[in-house]
Design an enzyme around this catalytic site. Structure first.
Site, PDB file in Angstrom:
ATOM      1  N   LYS A  66       0.866  -1.191   0.000  1.00  0.00           N
ATOM      2  CA  LYS A  66       0.000   0.000   0.000  1.00  0.00           C
ATOM      3  C   LYS A  66       0.896   1.233   0.000  1.00  0.00           C
ATOM      4  CE  LYS A  66      -3.995   1.975   2.495  1.00  0.00           C
ATOM      5  NZ  LYS A  66      -4.878   1.884   3.671  1.00  0.00           N
ATOM      6  N   SER A 141      -9.880   2.153   2.521  1.00  0.00           N
ATOM      7  CA  SER A 141      -8.967   2.870   1.651  1.00  0.00           C
ATOM      8  C   SER A 141      -7.962   1.991   0.911  1.00  0.00           C
ATOM      9  CB  SER A 141      -8.196   3.909   2.462  1.00  0.00           C
ATOM     10  OG  SER A 141      -7.377   3.274   3.438  1.00  0.00           O
ATOM     11  N   SER A 165     -10.316  -0.131   6.649  1.00  0.00           N
ATOM     12  CA  SER A 165      -9.657  -0.031   5.341  1.00  0.00           C
ATOM     13  C   SER A 165      -9.023  -1.308   4.825  1.00  0.00           C
ATOM     14  CB  SER A 165      -8.587   1.051   5.373  1.00  0.00           C
ATOM     15  OG  SER A 165      -9.184   2.285   5.148  1.00  0.00           O
TER      16      SER A 165
END
Ligand code: GLN
Length: 456
Positions: A66, A141, A165
């Protein structure tokens, strides 16, 4: 294993992963592809194995990172314009641990800027598309990471979970996603969102892979004083007997397909001899309100460091120092980042602190106590992850409150610091993945992952 047995090389695996990443370019999964460094590392691992040396438990395994984990490979942007141009001088502890075992990062994945959001539509680089339906959101997210695993580009991906997330995008894409107990994996070198809620975790295709990653990444880190002593590797698996189901969530807000998937898994557990305990957890309905006070308050504090002087992007428009701060922030942050900074400063300001922040902090304590009470009656809890499967792109992005409601069932866990694991639970009639969430007491992560196998 295949690498150690010499039936496939690390170089082959990395090349295949990079080729797949390019094949799926239209999903907008990656903010950066780490081609050169990844191939170099793969060659080193192949050479080690040829020499008969131990190349680690993840030797040659391609993974996606990420884009809010700091490493010097590529820019770390957190999908925010204001961080563009930032090459990190340090490597996150979690990344160091994975790479020490031979894992190879093939690319950085897209997210809602600064991890603010539930769909990956708040990214400066545009949304990531859902792995099962390109007209729908990936969730967020950590949308890029979830889709990278779901489309089988990589074996696993990292994520961060402040209020859902990891778990929600895992659910939207049909993979496993774990938010560990708060403090299990070091946050050092990860872009801070809300420090008392942020957890580092993973997306995988199986519970066993999740367990292996947890064994590697968990543990105390002198660079993150909130990390716990390494309970994970010392955990003895405790078999579960009683599973809690929460009756308090308003059934009207939960999609019928999700309710059906939950009912089916509860039947499966009953048929395997588990006792189902009906839990009343009336305080959980206040979790969302408490979260959207505490979290912006911490965001306002953490994001105040981005001023155009120290990191990444700087506005060209400014002659005066005050203008430089203002213009940089104005141009560099997304609307959602600004909204949270403003809400955060508001709830912390004198006169409003008692009315908002303090009340939310007290609510948080009640939620912690409510989980403690629940876990005196059962071993684990099973709930939906979010009220609905993946929604259409554009459906909620202009309605912040509708987007916040996505997090209704995921944020209570972050407020309490307890672990939650998304497990795939079939699909809707239209073929969209459905996920359920297993919740355990603090430090029960290893047993929780083991228990997930019962639902397969
Ligand atoms: N969707 C939640 C939010 O926007 C959670 C985000 C996250 O876990 N990083 O705050």
């Amino acid at each position: 294993m295949k690498i150690a047995n010499k039936t496939i090389t690390a170089t082959r695996l990395v090349k295949d992963a990079l080729a797949k990443a390019k094949e799926f370019a239209d999903y907008n999964i990656f903010t950066f592809l780490n081609e050169e460094a990844a191939l170099k590392k793969a060659a080193e691992i192949d050479a080690k194995i040829a020499r008969g040396e131990d190349a680690g438990r993840l030797a040659g395994v391609p993974y996606a990172l990420k884009d809010n984990f700091l490493t010097p490979e590529g820019e770390t942007t957190a999908s925010a314009h204001i961080l563009q141009g930032l090459t990190a001088p340090i490597t996150a502890t979690a990344v160091k641990k994975l790479e020490a075992e031979g894992a190879i990062m093939i690319g950085r994945t897209n997210l809602d800027a600064f991890a603010h959001g539930s769909s990956t539509e708040n990214s400066y680089f545009g949304p990531t598309l859902n792995s099962h339906d390109k007209e729908r959101v990936a969730g967020g997210s950590s949308g890029g990471s979830a889709v990278a695993v779901a489309l089988d580009i990589v074996e696993f991906a990292t994520g961060t979970d402040t209020g859902g997330s990891i778990r929600q995008p895992a659910s939207f894409n049909g993979v496993y996603g774990l938010k560990p107990t708060y403090g299990t994996i070091s946050r050092y070198g990860v872009v801070a969102m809300a420090s008392s809620l942020d957890c580092i975790g993973f997306f995988t295709k199986t519970p066993d892979d999740m367990n292996l990653l947890m064994e590697i990444a968990s543990g105390q880190d002198p660079k993150d004083l909130t990390t716990l002593p390494d309970y994970y590797n010392e955990s003895v698996i405790k078999p579960a007997k009683k599973i809690g189901a929460i009756s308090d969530f308003d059934n009207d807000v939960v999609d019928a397909g999700i309710r059906e998937a939950l009912a089916k898994k509860i039947e499966l557990l009953k048929s395997k001899g588990y006792e189902i305990v009906d839990l009343e957890m009336p305080t959980l309905k206040y979790a969302l309100a408490a979260y959207y006070i505490i979290q912006p308050a911490e965001v306002a504090s953490n994001l105040s460091r981005y001023d155009g002087v120290r990191y990444g992007f700087r506005s060209e428009k400014s002659d005066m120092l005050g203008d430089l701060y203002n213009n940089t922030r104005n141009e560099g942050f997304m609307a959602e980042n600004k909204r949270r900074i403003m809400i955060g400063n508001f709830v912390l300001s004198s006169g409003f602190y008692d009315a908002y922040f303090l009340k939310a902090a007290k609510t948080r304590t009640l939620i912690v106590e409510e989980y403690a009470k629940a876990f005196s009656q059962c071993d684990f809890i099973i709930t939906p992850v979010s009220p609905n499967p993946a929604f259409k792109l554009g459906e909620k992005v202009n309605d912040p409150v509708a987007m916040y409601l996505e997090d209704l069932m995921s944020v209570p866990l972050n407020l309490a610091g307890v672990p939650g694991l998304t497990v795939p639970a079939g699909t809707t009639e239209a073929g969209l993945p459905l996920g359920l969430q297993l919740v355990g007491p603090r430090r029960s992560d290893k047993s929780l992952i083991e228990f997930a196998k019962e639902l397969i």
